[in-house]
Design an enzyme around this catalytic site. Structure first.
Site, short mmCIF file in Angstrom:
data_model
loop_
_atom_site.label_atom_id
_atom_site.label_comp_id
_atom_site.label_asym_id
_atom_site.label_seq_id
_atom_site.Cartn_x
_atom_site.Cartn_y
_atom_site.Cartn_z
N ASP A 130 0.85 -1.21 0.00
CA ASP A 130 0.00 0.00 0.00
C ASP A 130 0.88 1.25 0.00
OD1 ASP A 130 -2.37 -1.44 0.17
OD2 ASP A 130 -2.62 -1.14 2.32
N ARG A 183 -1.38 -0.62 -8.55
CA ARG A 183 -2.77 -0.29 -8.20
C ARG A 183 -2.86 1.23 -8.28
NH1 ARG A 183 -3.71 -0.78 -2.24
NH2 ARG A 183 -4.24 -2.97 -2.52
C1 LIG Z 1 -8.77 -1.19 -3.43
C2 LIG Z 1 -8.33 0.14 -2.91
C3 LIG Z 1 -7.08 0.27 -2.35
C4 LIG Z 1 -6.63 1.52 -1.91
N1 LIG Z 1 -5.33 1.67 -1.48
C5 LIG Z 1 -4.87 2.88 -1.15
C6 LIG Z 1 -3.50 3.10 -0.84
O1 LIG Z 1 -2.67 2.17 -0.84
N2 LIG Z 1 -3.11 4.36 -0.54
C7 LIG Z 1 -3.98 5.42 -0.53
O2 LIG Z 1 -3.56 6.56 -0.29
N3 LIG Z 1 -5.29 5.23 -0.82
C8 LIG Z 1 -5.75 4.01 -1.12
N4 LIG Z 1 -7.08 3.85 -1.43
C9 LIG Z 1 -8.06 4.93 -1.15
C10 LIG Z 1 -8.17 5.88 -2.32
O3 LIG Z 1 -6.98 6.62 -2.46
C11 LIG Z 1 -9.34 6.85 -2.13
O4 LIG Z 1 -9.14 7.61 -0.98
C12 LIG Z 1 -10.69 6.19 -2.05
O5 LIG Z 1 -10.78 5.09 -2.90
C13 LIG Z 1 -11.83 7.17 -2.44
O6 LIG Z 1 -11.62 7.62 -3.73
P1 LIG Z 1 -12.51 7.18 -5.01
O7 LIG Z 1 -11.59 6.79 -6.08
O8 LIG Z 1 -13.48 6.16 -4.63
O9 LIG Z 1 -13.19 8.55 -5.50
P2 LIG Z 1 -14.03 9.65 -4.74
O10 LIG Z 1 -14.11 10.79 -5.70
O11 LIG Z 1 -13.49 9.91 -3.37
O12 LIG Z 1 -15.44 8.97 -4.58
C14 LIG Z 1 -16.27 8.63 -5.68
C15 LIG Z 1 -17.57 8.06 -5.16
O13 LIG Z 1 -17.29 6.81 -4.51
C16 LIG Z 1 -18.06 6.66 -3.33
N5 LIG Z 1 -17.15 6.63 -2.16
C17 LIG Z 1 -15.84 6.95 -2.14
N6 LIG Z 1 -15.32 6.78 -0.90
C18 LIG Z 1 -16.34 6.38 -0.13
C19 LIG Z 1 -16.43 6.04 1.25
N7 LIG Z 1 -15.41 6.10 2.07
N8 LIG Z 1 -17.64 5.66 1.72
C20 LIG Z 1 -18.73 5.59 0.91
N9 LIG Z 1 -18.68 5.90 -0.42
C21 LIG Z 1 -17.52 6.28 -0.92
C22 LIG Z 1 -19.00 7.83 -3.29
O14 LIG Z 1 -20.17 7.47 -3.98
C23 LIG Z 1 -18.25 8.88 -4.07
O15 LIG Z 1 -19.08 9.85 -4.61
C24 LIG Z 1 -7.52 2.63 -1.94
C25 LIG Z 1 -8.77 2.49 -2.50
C26 LIG Z 1 -9.19 1.28 -3.00
C27 LIG Z 1 -10.53 1.18 -3.64
#
Ligand SMILES: Cc1cc2nc3c(=O)[nH]c(=O)nc-3n(C[C@H](O)[C@H](O)[C@H](O)COP(=O)(O)OP(=O)(O)OC[C@H]3O[C@@H](n4cnc5c(N)ncnc54)[C@H](O)[C@@H]3O)c2cc1C
Length: 306
Positions: A130, A183
């Site tokens: 991560d 990722r």
């Molecule tokens: C498999 C995976 C691994 C990850 N690994 C890392 C990592 O190693 N390092 C790191 O910095 N980040 C990591 N993240 C987190 C990532 O960086 C984002 O903070 C997170 O995924 C929210 O961003 P989004 O792409 O969903 O878009 P956003 O623009 O934040 O959200 C888009 C839509 O998704 C839904 N959504 C998003 N987050 C949430 C929530 N918490 N609860 C409910 N609905 C939500 C909502 O409908 C929102 O409108 C990971 C995410 C995923 C999916």
């Protein structure tokens, strides 16, 4: 504002100690965390596999402060790899370098993770490292590159790139030069403007730009997002460029957009769910709350539930 506050609170050790031992905290975390034991996370993984989704298991924990804790964390990951193999589950594991001792001693973290990657290679599995806050970015990428170069480790360890980081385009190029699996996510920490895009539109535009580079690279990558517009853009790009649906995977977090996770699988795309488990859920939960202020209603509901 609220996102920044929640991320700041996620770093508070005092709040973490109180929250992780409170009944309300445990109730709230259960929405995003699949229990505290290996048995519970294996059951959650089996459930996902039965629905056609693969999994990445994360044992919650970060920034450990003594070597014994780091060794215990690594031992638990060895157990996870063995359990996944013994039960024939479709799951890899995700870990954080600060959970493996990076803050204490880089050599210790290197030994811990190198042994885990060797173990994963031995059972045809994969370790995702991560990405944490920006003070770890360079060290984490160097680490992954070094581990990937060990003979026999190719394809058994991969990195994470955050589209909010201004440096990410160059990092993607460097990783792809060594055909390292990536990722792609947006990024979950609070970073200053000189290092990271601050506007959602810029973070999203960079995500789409990097997604296209990844899909064209011929390496198996993970497109980790719940953002429907980006998912649609990825599907459209894959179709237009005749990129096979099994040459990459979508990834989402446990408990978030379960409807969309299942729909993607029904439509023939690959989906991996990141399932965290363990008792050290506080920083993880706070980052999830920061991403979607509406989640605060969910917390409030638990506060008033008896
Ligand atoms: C498999 C995976 C691994 C990850 N690994 C890392 C990592 O190693 N390092 C790191 O910095 N980040 C990591 N993240 C987190 C990532 O960086 C984002 O903070 C997170 O995924 C929210 O961003 P989004 O792409 O969903 O878009 P956003 O623009 O934040 O959200 C888009 C839509 O998704 C839904 N959504 C998003 N987050 C949430 C929530 N918490 N609860 C409910 N609905 C939500 C909502 O409908 C929102 O409108 C990971 C995410 C995923 C999916």
């Amino acid at each position: 504002m609220l996102r920044a506050l929640l991320i700041w609170l996620s770093e508070s050790r005092a709040l973490r100690a109180v929250a992780e031992h409170s009944a309300i905290g445990q109730r709230t975390s259960s929405r995003f965390v699949a229990g505290t034991t290996i048995e519970e996370v294996m059951a959650a993984t089996r459930g996902m596999n039965d629905l056609g989704l693969t999994v990445s298991i994360d044992n919650l924990g970060e920034n450990v402060t003594n070597p014994e804790e780091a060794r215990q964390s690594a031992a638990l990951y060895h157990k996870l790899l063995d359990e996944v193999t013994a039960r024939g589950l479709k799951a890899n594991v995700s870990l954080k370098l600060t959970h493996m001792g990076l803050d204490i001693d880089e050599k210790l973290a290197r030994e811990n993770v190198c042994a885990l990657v060797a173990h994963a290679a031995g059972c045809h599995n994969f370790i995702r490292v991560d990405m944490e806050g920006s003070s770890y970015t360079q060290r984490t990428l160097d680490f992954v590159r070094e581990l990937h170069r060990v003979p026999g480790h190719e394809n058994c360890v991969g990195a994470v790139i955050q589209s909010y980081m201004r440096r990410s385009e160059r990092d993607v190029e460097d990783l792809l030069a060594e055909r390292i699996r990536i990722r792609l996510c947006k990024g979950a920490y609070k970073e200053p403007p000189e290092l990271a895009f601050q506007k959602k539109s810029e973070v999203d535009a960079n995500y789409v730009k990097l997604m296209k580079v990844l899909l064209k690279s011929g390496v198996y990558h993970g497109i980790a997002t719940h953002d429907e517009r980006i998912i649609e853009a990825t599907k459209a790009f894959a179709r237009a460029e005749k990129i096979a649906p099994d040459s990459f995977e979508f990834q989402m977090l446990h408990g978030i957009r379960r409807d969309l996770q299942r729909k993607l699988v029904r439509d023939g795309w690959r989906m991996r769910v990141y399932i965290p488990f363990g008792s050290e859920w506080y920083p993880y939960l706070m980052r999830r709350l920061g991403e979607r202020p509406a989640n605060m209603f969910f917390v409030a509901k638990n506060l008033f539930r008896r």
